[in-house]
Design an enzyme around this catalytic site. Structure first.
Site, PDB file in Angstrom:
ATOM      1  N   ASN A   7       0.389  -1.574   0.165  1.00 27.24           N
ATOM      2  CA  ASN A   7       0.107  -0.147  -0.171  1.00 27.24           C
ATOM      3  C   ASN A   7       0.980   1.391   0.044  1.00 27.24           C
ATOM      4  OD1 ASN A   7      -1.757   2.159   1.626  1.00 27.24           O
ATOM      5  ND2 ASN A   7      -3.386   0.611   1.587  1.00 27.24           N
ATOM      6  N   HIS A  10       0.853   6.002   2.072  1.00 22.12           N
ATOM      7  CA  HIS A  10       1.042   7.263   3.080  1.00 22.12           C
ATOM      8  C   HIS A  10       2.682   7.753   2.272  1.00 22.12           C
ATOM      9  CE1 HIS A  10      -1.664   6.552   6.369  1.00 22.12           C
ATOM     10  NE2 HIS A  10      -0.634   5.213   6.524  1.00 22.12           N
ATOM     11  N   HIS A  47      -5.294   3.884  -2.213  1.00 22.92           N
ATOM     12  CA  HIS A  47      -6.853   4.401  -2.527  1.00 22.92           C
ATOM     13  C   HIS A  47      -6.993   5.575  -2.688  1.00 22.92           C
ATOM     14  CE1 HIS A  47     -10.250   4.345   1.718  1.00 22.92           C
ATOM     15  NE2 HIS A  47      -9.936   4.827   0.658  1.00 22.92           N
ATOM     16  N   ARG A  49      -9.367   8.681  -1.572  1.00 23.51           N
ATOM     17  CA  ARG A  49     -10.593   8.913  -0.974  1.00 23.51           C
ATOM     18  C   ARG A  49     -11.172  10.104  -1.868  1.00 23.51           C
ATOM     19  NH1 ARG A  49      -9.307   7.072   4.863  1.00 23.51           N
ATOM     20  NH2 ARG A  49     -10.802   9.694   4.751  1.00 23.51           N
ATOM     21  N   ARG A  53      -7.646  13.459   0.173  1.00 17.56           N
ATOM     22  CA  ARG A  53      -6.102  13.067   1.838  1.00 17.56           C
ATOM     23  C   ARG A  53      -5.172  13.157   1.090  1.00 17.56           C
ATOM     24  NH1 ARG A  53      -8.185  10.030   6.329  1.00 17.56           N
ATOM     25  NH2 ARG A  53      -9.414  11.725   6.537  1.00 17.56           N
ATOM     26  N   GLU A  74      -8.308   0.446  -3.671  1.00 18.47           N
ATOM     27  CA  GLU A  74      -8.979   0.836  -2.313  1.00 18.47           C
ATOM     28  C   GLU A  74     -10.141   1.892  -3.055  1.00 18.47           C
ATOM     29  OE1 GLU A  74      -7.638   0.998   1.508  1.00 18.47           O
ATOM     30  OE2 GLU A  74      -6.039  -0.312   0.685  1.00 18.47           O
ATOM     31  N   THR A 105     -19.196  -1.719  14.023  1.00 18.70           N
ATOM     32  CA  THR A 105     -18.299  -1.557  15.059  1.00 18.70           C
ATOM     33  C   THR A 105     -16.331  -1.748  15.516  1.00 18.70           C
ATOM     34  OG1 THR A 105     -19.266  -3.638  16.183  1.00 18.70           O
ATOM     35  CG2 THR A 105     -20.116  -1.681  16.723  1.00 18.70           C
ATOM     36  N   GLU A 155     -11.232  -9.376   2.550  1.00 21.09           N
ATOM     37  CA  GLU A 155     -10.201  -8.587   3.233  1.00 21.09           C
ATOM     38  C   GLU A 155     -10.429  -8.451   4.264  1.00 21.09           C
ATOM     39  OE1 GLU A 155      -7.188  -5.776   0.982  1.00 21.09           O
ATOM     40  OE2 GLU A 155      -6.581  -5.018   3.386  1.00 21.09           O
ATOM     41  N   HIS A 196      -4.107  -4.156   7.744  1.00 20.45           N
ATOM     42  CA  HIS A 196      -4.151  -3.006   8.511  1.00 20.45           C
ATOM     43  C   HIS A 196      -3.445  -3.736   9.701  1.00 20.45           C
ATOM     44  CE1 HIS A 196      -6.059   0.723   9.581  1.00 20.45           C
ATOM     45  NE2 HIS A 196      -5.838   0.596  10.660  1.00 20.45           N
TER      46      HIS A 196
HETATM   47  N1  PXP Z   1      -6.146  -2.671   3.928  1.00 17.91           N
HETATM   48  C1  PXP Z   1      -6.655  -1.918   3.751  1.00 17.91           C
HETATM   49  C2  PXP Z   1      -8.488  -2.229   3.384  1.00 17.91           C
HETATM   50  C3  PXP Z   1      -6.484  -0.714   4.495  1.00 17.91           C
HETATM   51  O1  PXP Z   1      -7.359   0.388   3.990  1.00 17.91           O
HETATM   52  C4  PXP Z   1      -5.851  -0.258   4.897  1.00 17.91           C
HETATM   53  C5  PXP Z   1      -5.161   1.041   4.914  1.00 17.91           C
HETATM   54  O2  PXP Z   1      -4.965   1.925   3.894  1.00 17.91           O
HETATM   55  C6  PXP Z   1      -4.387  -1.510   4.880  1.00 17.91           C
HETATM   56  C7  PXP Z   1      -4.836  -2.411   4.431  1.00 17.91           C
HETATM   57  C8  PXP Z   1      -2.875  -0.905   5.057  1.00 17.91           C
HETATM   58  O3  PXP Z   1      -3.113  -0.953   6.093  1.00 17.91           O
HETATM   59  P1  PXP Z   1      -1.735  -0.518   6.934  1.00 17.91           P
HETATM   60  O4  PXP Z   1      -1.313   1.188   6.702  1.00 17.91           O
HETATM   61  O5  PXP Z   1      -1.600  -0.361   8.928  1.00 17.91           O
HETATM   62  O6  PXP Z   1      -0.605  -1.247   6.464  1.00 17.91           O
END
Ligand code: PXP
Length: 249
Positions: A7, A10, A47, A49, A53, A74, A105, A155, A196
């Site tokens: 991913n 960042h 992703h 968004r 962002r 995503e 939740t 996922e 995640h």
């Molecule tokens: N999977 C999904 C669906 C996510 O939304 C994210 C966060 O953007 C990740 C994986 C990756 O999470 P992390 O950045 O904490 O590794």
């Protein structure tokens, strides 16, 4: 073989911190995708968004050109973004919650409460050749609903597992929930990804979950990359993941 989806959101977060609205700037998420692929990543995740962002529209079009493995987009189940996805045609879309009401939740998508709209979006995406994954908590009701929607993948949200991993108590229970959810999803004909909050330490324990196809990992990889480089960070993580013995390719 357990696959790694990197991913790169960042990378764009860092760029936007300095160059927001400028149409260019460093670091470049597309360049990061290339490095990750060269280091052995099996896919790239970004992703887009609704609030833009981090990843911008231009990024996903450039990624579509550049990515040699698999592009996983995503996104929220929002008409504007669904339209973009149908034009972009990534290999797979992972539908994720962006608004409070779409979130269960545990933090995943509330599939059970949005069966109709998710089924419609799933059909639109499948019709143009895009596979669909739903980001869900390891919760029996949400897995069952995901199968009803007709998604190809779920996922599993590993956020709660990652949190408990750090604090200690509850770790075994969270792992057991993930195992059970993976078994249920597999039995329902869904393929199983997870993501995640995963990192080189908690992934070792997560390897006990059956039927995993791919892990999507971003933050910990980019954090390591700042100190040791993205190539090294991806290679190191792939070494940890190579111990997985129950992949469902
Ligand atoms: N999977 C999904 C669906 C996510 O939304 C994210 C966060 O953007 C990740 C994986 C990756 O999470 P992390 O950045 O904490 O590794």
């Amino acid at each position: 073989m357990l696959k790694l989806g990197v991913n790169i959101d960042h990378v764009a977060t860092l760029r936007e911190a300095r160059y927001r609205g400028r149409g260019a700037g460093e670091p470049d998420p597309v360049a990061a995708a290339r490095v990750a692929e060269q280091a052995g990543a099996h896919g790239i995740t970004a992703h887009l968004r609704e609030d833009r962002r981090h990843i911008q529209d231009r990024d996903i079009w450039q990624l579509k050109e550049a990515v040699q493995t698999r592009l996983n987009l995503e996104m929220a189940n929002a008409p504007e973004i669904v339209k973009i996805a149908c034009q972009l045609k990534p290999d797979i879309v992972c539908l994720v919650p962006e608004r409070r009401l779409e979130v269960t939740t545990e933090g995943g998508l509330d599939v059970a409460h949005h069966l109709y709209s998710l089924s419609e979006t799933r059909k639109h995406l499948n019709d143009v050749g895009i596979e669909v994954s739903l980001f869900v908590a390891p919760d029996a009701r949400q897995i069952e609903a995901s199968a009803q929607v007709g998604a190809q993948f779920v996922e599993l949200h590993t956020g709660a597992f990652a949190e408990r991993f750090d604090t200690g108590p509850g770790r075994a229970e969270e792992l057991a929930r993930l195992k059970q959810a993976a078994q249920q999803a597999h039995a329902a004909g869904l393929r199983v990804n997870a993501g995640h909050g995963l990192n080189n330490e908690n992934v070792r324990v997560l390897l006990g979950v059956p039927h995993l196809v791919e892990l999507n990992i971003g933050h910990s990889l980019m954090s390591r990359a700042i100190l040791s480089g993205l190539d090294a960070a991806v290679r190191e993580l792939l070494k940890v993941m190579a111990d997985y013995r129950d992949g469902a390719d």
